[in-house]
Design a protein around this motif. Structure first.
Motif, PDB file in Angstrom:
ATOM      1  N   THR A  33      45.399  27.396  49.172  1.00  0.00           N
ATOM      2  CA  THR A  33      45.687  26.050  49.686  1.00  0.00           C
ATOM      3  C   THR A  33      45.549  25.966  51.210  1.00  0.00           C
ATOM      4  OG1 THR A  33      48.045  26.575  49.804  1.00  0.00           O
ATOM      5  CG2 THR A  33      47.254  25.467  47.794  1.00  0.00           C
ATOM      6  N   SER A  34      45.372  27.113  51.858  1.00  0.00           N
ATOM      7  CA  SER A  34      45.147  27.085  53.317  1.00  0.00           C
ATOM      8  C   SER A  34      43.676  26.952  53.668  1.00  0.00           C
ATOM      9  CB  SER A  34      45.724  28.349  53.977  1.00  0.00           C
ATOM     10  OG  SER A  34      47.130  28.311  53.947  1.00  0.00           O
ATOM     11  N   ILE A  35      42.794  27.001  52.658  1.00  0.00           N
ATOM     12  CA  ILE A  35      41.358  26.861  52.956  1.00  0.00           C
ATOM     13  C   ILE A  35      40.752  25.666  52.211  1.00  0.00           C
ATOM     14  CG2 ILE A  35      40.907  29.216  53.670  1.00  0.00           C
ATOM     15  CD1 ILE A  35      40.013  29.880  50.847  1.00  0.00           C
ATOM     16  N   LEU A  36      41.616  24.748  51.796  1.00  0.00           N
ATOM     17  CA  LEU A  36      41.131  23.482  51.237  1.00  0.00           C
ATOM     18  C   LEU A  36      40.596  22.613  52.382  1.00  0.00           C
ATOM     19  CD1 LEU A  36      44.140  22.684  48.850  1.00  0.00           C
ATOM     20  CD2 LEU A  36      41.805  23.374  48.170  1.00  0.00           C
ATOM     21  N   ASP A  84      30.188  32.562  56.300  1.00  0.00           N
ATOM     22  CA  ASP A  84      30.310  33.937  56.803  1.00  0.00           C
ATOM     23  C   ASP A  84      30.239  34.006  58.336  1.00  0.00           C
ATOM     24  OD1 ASP A  84      27.700  33.309  57.212  1.00  0.00           O
ATOM     25  OD2 ASP A  84      26.896  35.205  56.441  1.00  0.00           O
ATOM     26  N   THR A  85      30.444  32.879  59.008  1.00  0.00           N
ATOM     27  CA  THR A  85      30.392  32.912  60.475  1.00  0.00           C
ATOM     28  C   THR A  85      31.493  33.825  61.026  1.00  0.00           C
ATOM     29  OG1 THR A  85      30.373  31.583  62.501  1.00  0.00           O
ATOM     30  CG2 THR A  85      31.883  30.878  60.770  1.00  0.00           C
ATOM     31  N   GLY A  86      31.166  34.504  62.117  1.00  0.00           N
ATOM     32  CA  GLY A  86      32.159  35.367  62.754  1.00  0.00           C
ATOM     33  C   GLY A  86      32.954  34.650  63.829  1.00  0.00           C
ATOM     34  N   GLY A  87      32.644  33.367  64.071  1.00  0.00           N
ATOM     35  CA  GLY A  87      33.367  32.610  65.088  1.00  0.00           C
ATOM     36  C   GLY A  87      33.241  31.129  64.799  1.00  0.00           C
ATOM     37  N   ALA A 123      40.179  23.537  63.948  1.00  0.00           N
ATOM     38  CA  ALA A 123      40.022  24.958  64.304  1.00  0.00           C
ATOM     39  C   ALA A 123      41.014  25.830  63.523  1.00  0.00           C
ATOM     40  CB  ALA A 123      40.198  25.159  65.806  1.00  0.00           C
ATOM     41  N   GLN A 124      42.160  25.249  63.138  1.00  0.00           N
ATOM     42  CA  GLN A 124      43.131  26.059  62.377  1.00  0.00           C
ATOM     43  C   GLN A 124      42.599  26.348  60.975  1.00  0.00           C
ATOM     44  OE1 GLN A 124      44.696  26.922  64.675  1.00  0.00           O
ATOM     45  NE2 GLN A 124      45.082  25.186  65.995  1.00  0.00           N
ATOM     46  N   ILE A 125      41.929  25.355  60.384  1.00  0.00           N
ATOM     47  CA  ILE A 125      41.309  25.591  59.072  1.00  0.00           C
ATOM     48  C   ILE A 125      40.191  26.624  59.208  1.00  0.00           C
ATOM     49  CG2 ILE A 125      39.877  24.531  57.276  1.00  0.00           C
ATOM     50  CD1 ILE A 125      42.716  23.735  56.974  1.00  0.00           C
ATOM     51  N   ASP A 126      39.447  26.533  60.316  1.00  0.00           N
ATOM     52  CA  ASP A 126      38.367  27.505  60.519  1.00  0.00           C
ATOM     53  C   ASP A 126      38.936  28.929  60.620  1.00  0.00           C
ATOM     54  OD1 ASP A 126      36.272  25.693  60.416  1.00  0.00           O
ATOM     55  OD2 ASP A 126      36.406  25.234  62.551  1.00  0.00           O
ATOM     56  N   LEU A 127      40.079  29.079  61.289  1.00  0.00           N
ATOM     57  CA  LEU A 127      40.696  30.410  61.342  1.00  0.00           C
ATOM     58  C   LEU A 127      41.140  30.835  59.935  1.00  0.00           C
ATOM     59  CD1 LEU A 127      41.783  32.911  62.797  1.00  0.00           C
ATOM     60  CD2 LEU A 127      43.879  31.646  63.298  1.00  0.00           C
ATOM     61  N   ASN A 128      41.761  29.898  59.197  1.00  0.00           N
ATOM     62  CA  ASN A 128      42.178  30.240  57.832  1.00  0.00           C
ATOM     63  C   ASN A 128      40.993  30.676  56.980  1.00  0.00           C
ATOM     64  OD1 ASN A 128      44.672  29.402  58.665  1.00  0.00           O
ATOM     65  ND2 ASN A 128      44.722  27.522  57.450  1.00  0.00           N
ATOM     66  N   LYS A 129      39.848  29.979  57.165  1.00  0.00           N
ATOM     67  CA  LYS A 129      38.661  30.324  56.363  1.00  0.00           C
ATOM     68  C   LYS A 129      38.138  31.710  56.716  1.00  0.00           C
ATOM     69  CE  LYS A 129      36.615  25.762  55.676  1.00  0.00           C
ATOM     70  NZ  LYS A 129      35.560  24.909  56.268  1.00  0.00           N
ATOM     71  N   TRP A 130      38.398  32.145  57.928  1.00  0.00           N
ATOM     72  CA  TRP A 130      37.996  33.496  58.328  1.00  0.00           C
ATOM     73  C   TRP A 130      39.003  34.519  57.779  1.00  0.00           C
ATOM     74  CZ3 TRP A 130      39.753  37.693  61.123  1.00  0.00           C
ATOM     75  CH2 TRP A 130      38.790  38.597  61.577  1.00  0.00           C
ATOM     76  N   PRO A 156      39.842  34.990  53.096  1.00  0.00           N
ATOM     77  CA  PRO A 156      39.010  35.881  52.269  1.00  0.00           C
ATOM     78  C   PRO A 156      39.238  37.355  52.590  1.00  0.00           C
ATOM     79  CG  PRO A 156      37.702  34.093  53.179  1.00  0.00           C
ATOM     80  CD  PRO A 156      39.028  34.035  53.855  1.00  0.00           C
ATOM     81  N   ARG A 157      39.537  37.653  53.848  1.00  0.00           N
ATOM     82  CA  ARG A 157      39.799  39.056  54.209  1.00  0.00           C
ATOM     83  C   ARG A 157      41.134  39.497  53.605  1.00  0.00           C
ATOM     84  NH1 ARG A 157      36.305  36.885  57.547  1.00  0.00           N
ATOM     85  NH2 ARG A 157      34.762  38.212  58.583  1.00  0.00           N
ATOM     86  N   TYR A 158      42.134  38.618  53.635  1.00  0.00           N
ATOM     87  CA  TYR A 158      43.416  38.955  53.016  1.00  0.00           C
ATOM     88  C   TYR A 158      43.230  39.145  51.501  1.00  0.00           C
ATOM     89  CZ  TYR A 158      45.850  37.153  57.249  1.00  0.00           C
ATOM     90  OH  TYR A 158      46.311  36.913  58.519  1.00  0.00           O
TER      91      TYR A 158
END
Ligand code: FES
Length: 386
Positions: free
Chosen positions: A16-19, A238-241, A371-378, A381-383
């Motif tokens: 729900t953090s990457i919706l 898959d962007t790194g930034g 930008a907060q959603i963009d951080l969540n999207k990064w 998936p790693r978590y």
């Protein structure tokens, strides 16, 4: 026995953090406070991602080195006598003394404890009185190396020697900031380092938060960058930034009392560039703020579940520092930026207290918090894949 909170259900709930931002909610508060989660995050994120440690220009001469610490691992970053950049553990392979501190220029590293000596690339070159030690081969001993890559003059390291290269994942960010010509931009002194009592993500989220811009910072030092002019370009999964473009109320806006650039403008900028501020984040360590006259870079280091360190450095257009009035002009910017950062840091400290509360919830987002959603999207998936 305390049971783990890191259950399958917990990881599933992170969806729900990457919706889309209209539907999304923030990460669970304990991701910002919990020791077990921080230890998990070290493996899920920090042991495998590229981490910014500084600028190439800090190591311009052969023999130059600086030390740093990433998730508790003391490191040396050096330029060897052939001119190659190196990243290695600072831990002596005898009895674990650190072979270097601070920064400087050396022909090698002599461990102060028993004088084992290492070259600038980490090879052991001397170990006194080890001639009677069975099966000790000097040639087999070296300071463990990390992977190293440079991007736009920034040095990144990776504990994971199998990690894929960083630059391809930063193509979109590199294209967006190309006209600032980072490689030729000049560094102003050495970066300033501070320690803070809050989680690294609190810092990272604050560094690129369009929502608070003209609320917390309401007043003449920031009103010319209104939150309503924030936009967040869509980037590949898959962007790194990721980026925030924030339009300004006038060209060449700057964080100082005149609200206008007081230093030379970067020479290749377009009109569009000069009518916005670009914020770029390269998680988990680098945030950039780009105005017409200055690039502010922020290198964040997680040091615990509720602590971090940050280096703040400044880059200016080539030749800007030649102006005899440069120091006075810089003072105008640093005085205003200092006031803005003090407001941020007060909030960050109290957010960390709030995140510890039993009443902290998974909150909802404004559209100005892309930008907060963009951080969540990064992160998510790693978590979820660890
Ligand atoms: Fe470094 Fe002994 S700990 S030489």
């Amino acid at each position: 026995m305390v049971s783990s909170r890191l259950t399958d259900a917990f990881f599933k709930d992170l969806d729900t953090s990457i919706l889309p931002i209209e539907d999304a909610e923030t990460l669970p508060p304990f991701c910002y406070t919990d020791e077990e989660f921080y230890n998990f995050e070290k493996e899920a994120v920090f042991n495998h991602e590229w981490i910014c440690v500084g600028r190439e220009s800090q190591l311009s001469e052969p023999g130059a080195y600086f030390t740093t610490s990433i998730i508790g691992e003391p490191l040396i970053i050096s330029r060897d006598l052939k001119g190659e950049l190196r990243a290695m553990s600072a831990v002596c392979q005898h009895r674990a003394m650190l072979v270097a501190e601070g920064h400087g220029n050396a022909r090698g590293f002599v461990c102060p404890y028993h004088h084992w000596t290492y070259s600038l690339d980490g090879a052991l070159t001397n170990g006194p009185a080890m001639d009677k030690t069975c099966d000790f081969k000097k040639s087999e001993v070296r300071l463990p190396a990390l992977k190293l890559e440079t991007w736009l003059g920034f040095i990144f390291v990776n504990f994971d020697l199998e990690a894929p290269p960083l630059a391809p994942k930063l193509k979109y960010v590199a294209d967006a900031v190309e006209r600032y010509d980072f490689v030729n931009a000049e560094e102003v002194g050495r970066p300033m380092t501070s320690e803070f009592p809050w989680n690294w993500k609190v810092m990272f989220e604050n560094n690129n938060d369009g929502y608070h811009a003209n609320r917390l910072h309401q007043g003449p030092l920031h009103d010319f960058i209104p939150s309503a002019k924030a936009s967040f370009p869509e980037l590949p999964d898959d962007t790194g930034g990721y980026l925030r473009y924030n339009g300004t109320l006038h060209p060449d806006a700057s964080f100082n009392a005149t609200q206008k650039a007081v230093l030379p403008v970067f020479p290749n900028l377009t009109d569009e560039d000069r009518n916005q501020v670009i914020f770029a984040n390269i998680p988990p360590s680098l945030s950039l703020v780009l105005t017409s006259e200055m690039i502010i870079y922020l290198i964040v280091r997680a040091t615990g579940p509720e602590t971090n360190e940050m280096d703040v450095g400044e880059l200016v257009a080539p030749g800007a520092q030649d102006d005899p009035s440069f120091e006075h002009r810089l003072e105008l910017i640093n005085s205003a930026a200092g006031k803005i950062m003090a407001q941020d840091q007060h909030v960050d400290e109290l957010v960390q207290l709030g995140l510890r509360s039993r009443f902290a919830v998974r909150g909802r987002y404004s559209w100005q918090e892309g930008a907060q959603i963009d951080l969540n999207k990064w992160l998510v998936p790693r978590y979820q894949s660890s």
